[in-house]
Design an enzyme around this catalytic site. Sequence first.
Site, PDB file in Angstrom:
ATOM      1  N   HIS A 187       7.117  -1.516   2.412  1.00 27.45           N
ATOM      2  CA  HIS A 187       7.164  -2.915   2.831  1.00 27.45           C
ATOM      3  C   HIS A 187       6.120  -3.699   2.057  1.00 27.45           C
ATOM      4  CE1 HIS A 187       4.090  -1.121   5.421  1.00 27.45           C
ATOM      5  NE2 HIS A 187       3.563  -2.340   5.537  1.00 27.45           N
ATOM      6  N   PHE A 188       6.293  -4.999   2.021  1.00 30.68           N
ATOM      7  CA  PHE A 188       5.423  -5.886   1.267  1.00 30.68           C
ATOM      8  C   PHE A 188       4.903  -6.977   2.186  1.00 30.68           C
ATOM      9  CE2 PHE A 188       6.350  -4.504  -3.051  1.00 30.68           C
ATOM     10  CZ  PHE A 188       7.463  -3.724  -2.833  1.00 30.68           C
ATOM     11  N   HIS A 189       3.651  -7.342   2.001  1.00 27.15           N
ATOM     12  CA  HIS A 189       3.051  -8.458   2.729  1.00 27.15           C
ATOM     13  C   HIS A 189       2.937  -9.617   1.742  1.00 27.15           C
ATOM     14  CE1 HIS A 189       1.640  -5.780   6.007  1.00 27.15           C
ATOM     15  NE2 HIS A 189       1.659  -4.893   5.020  1.00 27.15           N
ATOM     16  N   ASN A 231       0.835  -1.201   0.000  1.00 31.83           N
ATOM     17  CA  ASN A 231       0.000   0.000   0.000  1.00 31.83           C
ATOM     18  C   ASN A 231       0.873   1.254   0.000  1.00 31.83           C
ATOM     19  OD1 ASN A 231      -2.278  -1.673   0.271  1.00 31.83           O
ATOM     20  ND2 ASN A 231      -2.037  -1.704   2.486  1.00 31.83           N
ATOM     21  N   HIS A 247      -4.689   2.802   2.452  1.00 30.33           N
ATOM     22  CA  HIS A 247      -4.651   1.970   3.664  1.00 30.33           C
ATOM     23  C   HIS A 247      -3.245   1.678   4.163  1.00 30.33           C
ATOM     24  CE1 HIS A 247      -8.938   1.515   3.111  1.00 30.33           C
ATOM     25  NE2 HIS A 247      -8.709   1.145   1.865  1.00 30.33           N
ATOM     26  N   GLN A 248      -2.268   2.495   3.814  1.00 31.92           N
ATOM     27  CA  GLN A 248      -0.930   2.323   4.373  1.00 31.92           C
ATOM     28  C   GLN A 248      -0.959   2.825   5.806  1.00 31.92           C
ATOM     29  OE1 GLN A 248       2.219   4.493   2.410  1.00 31.92           O
ATOM     30  NE2 GLN A 248       3.814   3.300   3.405  1.00 31.92           N
TER      31      GLN A 248
END
Length: 108
Positions: free
Chosen positions: A69-71, A56, A62-63
């Site tokens: 960063h990555f999910h 995001n 919605h950050q």
Amino acid sequence: FFVAAGVVVQIVNQFAAATLDQLSDDAAAAIGRALPRLSRAVLKATGATAFNILQNNGAAAHQAVFHVHFHIIPKFENGTGLGIRWESQKFDHAAGATLAKEIAAMAL
């Protein structure tokens, strides 16, 4: 809060960027090299058959943690994992072509 077992967050705050568009080309390339390796590891470690990568940029998107960063979210046969609801709309091809030209001109 975890969406599914085995969620991995690859934090790349060493690049000191809040959003993806603020990364240098070199930093983005480094991330691009790491994500496939981490994704394979998540699949092997969790036994998942698929995965989503979520990233995001900005509060409106919605950050909540303001560094890049990555999910990596495993998706399982039983349906657990990230649920995505995407409201499709009719696509105006002429407007899309115009927008594509504008983006291409700015991306140089």
